[in-house]
Design a protein around this motif. Structure first.
Motif, mmCIF file in Angstrom:
data_model
loop_
_atom_site.group_PDB
_atom_site.id
_atom_site.type_symbol
_atom_site.label_atom_id
_atom_site.label_comp_id
_atom_site.label_asym_id
_atom_site.label_seq_id
_atom_site.Cartn_x
_atom_site.Cartn_y
_atom_site.Cartn_z
ATOM 1 N N ALA A 157 0.830 -1.207 0.000
ATOM 2 C CA ALA A 157 0.000 0.000 0.000
ATOM 3 C C ALA A 157 0.862 1.253 0.000
ATOM 4 O O ALA A 157 0.568 2.226 -0.707
ATOM 5 C CB ALA A 157 -0.930 -0.004 1.213
ATOM 6 N N CYS A 161 0.690 4.214 -2.945
ATOM 7 C CA CYS A 161 0.284 5.594 -2.697
ATOM 8 C C CYS A 161 1.467 6.532 -2.541
ATOM 9 O O CYS A 161 1.280 7.748 -2.363
ATOM 10 C CB CYS A 161 -0.616 5.686 -1.469
ATOM 11 S SG CYS A 161 0.239 5.417 0.100
ATOM 12 N N VAL A 172 -4.854 6.258 -1.801
ATOM 13 C CA VAL A 172 -5.751 5.631 -0.828
ATOM 14 C C VAL A 172 -7.092 6.350 -0.906
ATOM 15 O O VAL A 172 -7.205 7.513 -0.523
ATOM 16 C CB VAL A 172 -5.170 5.733 0.599
ATOM 17 C CG1 VAL A 172 -6.138 5.133 1.610
ATOM 18 C CG2 VAL A 172 -3.819 5.032 0.677
ATOM 19 N N ASN A 173 -8.108 5.669 -1.413
ATOM 20 C CA ASN A 173 -9.385 6.316 -1.676
ATOM 21 C C ASN A 173 -10.535 5.389 -1.329
ATOM 22 O O ASN A 173 -10.751 4.383 -1.987
ATOM 23 C CB ASN A 173 -9.478 6.735 -3.156
ATOM 24 C CG ASN A 173 -10.641 7.655 -3.433
ATOM 25 O OD1 ASN A 173 -11.775 7.364 -3.084
ATOM 26 N ND2 ASN A 173 -10.351 8.783 -4.069
ATOM 27 N N LYS A 174 -11.278 5.741 -0.286
ATOM 28 C CA LYS A 174 -12.404 4.925 0.147
ATOM 29 C C LYS A 174 -13.522 4.916 -0.887
ATOM 30 O O LYS A 174 -14.171 3.896 -1.117
ATOM 31 C CB LYS A 174 -12.937 5.462 1.479
ATOM 32 C CG LYS A 174 -14.293 4.920 1.920
ATOM 33 C CD LYS A 174 -14.260 3.426 2.194
ATOM 34 C CE LYS A 174 -15.551 2.953 2.859
ATOM 35 N NZ LYS A 174 -16.743 3.118 2.002
ATOM 36 N N SER A 178 -10.062 1.705 -3.672
ATOM 37 C CA SER A 178 -8.832 1.507 -4.442
ATOM 38 C C SER A 178 -7.988 0.399 -3.831
ATOM 39 O O SER A 178 -8.141 0.023 -2.667
ATOM 40 C CB SER A 178 -8.029 2.804 -4.486
ATOM 41 O OG SER A 178 -7.572 3.166 -3.190
ATOM 42 N N SER A 180 -4.870 0.438 -2.981
ATOM 43 C CA SER A 180 -4.102 0.912 -1.828
ATOM 44 C C SER A 180 -4.986 1.062 -0.595
ATOM 45 O O SER A 180 -4.534 0.844 0.531
ATOM 46 C CB SER A 180 -3.420 2.243 -2.154
ATOM 47 O OG SER A 180 -4.363 3.201 -2.578
ATOM 48 N N PHE A 181 -6.258 1.418 -0.790
ATOM 49 C CA PHE A 181 -7.174 1.548 0.346
ATOM 50 C C PHE A 181 -7.424 0.207 1.019
ATOM 51 O O PHE A 181 -7.346 0.092 2.243
ATOM 52 C CB PHE A 181 -8.500 2.154 -0.109
ATOM 53 C CG PHE A 181 -9.588 2.052 0.927
ATOM 54 C CD1 PHE A 181 -9.594 2.893 2.024
ATOM 55 C CD2 PHE A 181 -10.599 1.107 0.812
ATOM 56 C CE1 PHE A 181 -10.589 2.791 2.992
ATOM 57 C CE2 PHE A 181 -11.593 0.996 1.770
ATOM 58 C CZ PHE A 181 -11.587 1.833 2.866
ATOM 59 N N THR A 184 -4.284 -0.915 2.825
ATOM 60 C CA THR A 184 -4.071 -0.141 4.048
ATOM 61 C C THR A 184 -5.018 -0.616 5.142
ATOM 62 O O THR A 184 -4.622 -0.792 6.304
ATOM 63 C CB THR A 184 -4.296 1.360 3.784
ATOM 64 O OG1 THR A 184 -3.371 1.802 2.786
ATOM 65 C CG2 THR A 184 -4.098 2.172 5.047
ATOM 66 N N THR A 185 -6.278 -0.824 4.777
ATOM 67 C CA THR A 185 -7.258 -1.338 5.733
ATOM 68 C C THR A 185 -6.849 -2.707 6.248
ATOM 69 O O THR A 185 -6.912 -2.986 7.453
ATOM 70 C CB THR A 185 -8.644 -1.416 5.072
ATOM 71 O OG1 THR A 185 -9.013 -0.133 4.565
ATOM 72 C CG2 THR A 185 -9.696 -1.874 6.063
#
Length: 272
Positions: A157, A161, A172-174, A178, A180-181, A184-185
């Motif tokens: 991630a 990003c 990172v885009n909720k 995405s 990366s999101f 990351t989560t």
């Protein structure tokens, strides 16, 4: 959709036999991972290779007045285009969170394309439970594996990003769900699961509060937050800055935490 898809993958995609105990939670399920990675690859292809009329190929920006208004009708790129083709504009969420900031039109933050990555994230969650099943007699083995998964997700991630809030190859885009999101989560979920497991199950230094209060009355907390989300002190209008948005959300969570504690204290629990 995510739970249904993952359930079908787990039930119907065959396992393979292996004597390897170190990777007993991964190697027997290699075919399942191939299916999940294919779903992830499909998201990448559709997002960055699909031709969207009037939009640059691979555009994943907010559209509207962003980019000097050059891509006004391109909110989410392929994600919006696919939803319009499948469901029509009238059946897409009309007031997305990006609308007041970028003056966009309709956009569904939980649309068809985002559901693909949601499936991948759900399978990562299933993987965390699989570790518990296949390593029943070793606390250390469970925690180490959860934290290795956390590190792997986090490193990927971070690379996607570029270590930035809104930049990188895949930000990172909720709203986009995405890649990366979801990584990351997954990174934070694996890490916190291992940390809480150490504190609660192994060391028994903590009984799980305040989360146990929220969990015992999750229905009240959920319905109440939906009904009262526009009222102070559960929320208040901000100028759109991330820091103020974070503050108002923390305030709302704190209020519901106090309410959940009081209900727990007086012994009131609502369940179906």
């Amino acid at each position: 959709i995510s739970y249904l898809t993952v359930s079908l993958i787990v039930i119907y995609v065959p396992k393979i036999r292996t004597q390897n105990r170190m990777f007993a939670d991964i190697l027997p399920f290699i075919y399942q991972w191939i299916v999940v990675l294919a779903i992830l690859f499909l998201w990448v292809i559709l997002t960055f290779a699909m031709d969207v009329p009037g939009c640059p190929k691979g555009y994943i920006g907010p559209g509207g007045i962003a980019d000097d208004g050059d891509h006004r009708d391109c909110t989410g790129g392929a994600a919006l285009y696919i939803d319009k083709k499948l469901w029509g504009t009238d059946h897409i969420y009309q007031t997305p969170t990006c609308q007041p900031v970028y003056l966009t039109g309709a956009y569904d933050p939980e649309g068809t394309l985002g559901a693909l990555n949601s499936i991948v994230l759900t399978y990562l969650g299933f993987q965390s439970g699989r570790i518990i099943k296949y390593f029943p007699n070793t606390h250390k083995g469970r925690v180490v594996r959860w934290w290795i998964w956390s590190a792997v997700c986090g490193i990927i991630a971070l690379g996607l990003c570029g270590g930035t809030q809104n930049g990188g190859a895949i930000p990172v885009n909720k709203n986009l769900w995405s890649l990366s999101f979801i990584l990351t989560t997954g990174c934070f979920a694996f890490f916190l699961l291992g940390a809480f497991y150490c504190l609660i199950d192994i060391k028994q230094w903590w009984a799980g509060w305040p989360f146990i209060w929220m969990g015992m009355n999750s229905i009240i907390v959920y319905i109440g937050s939906e009904v009262l989300q526009n009222y102070f002190p559960f929320s208040f209008k901000t100028n759109g800055e991330h820091s103020m948005t974070l503050f108002t959300n923390l305030l709302g969570v704190s209020c519901w935490m106090l309410i959940a504690w009081y209900l727990y204290y007086i012994g009131v629990f609502v369940r179906l």
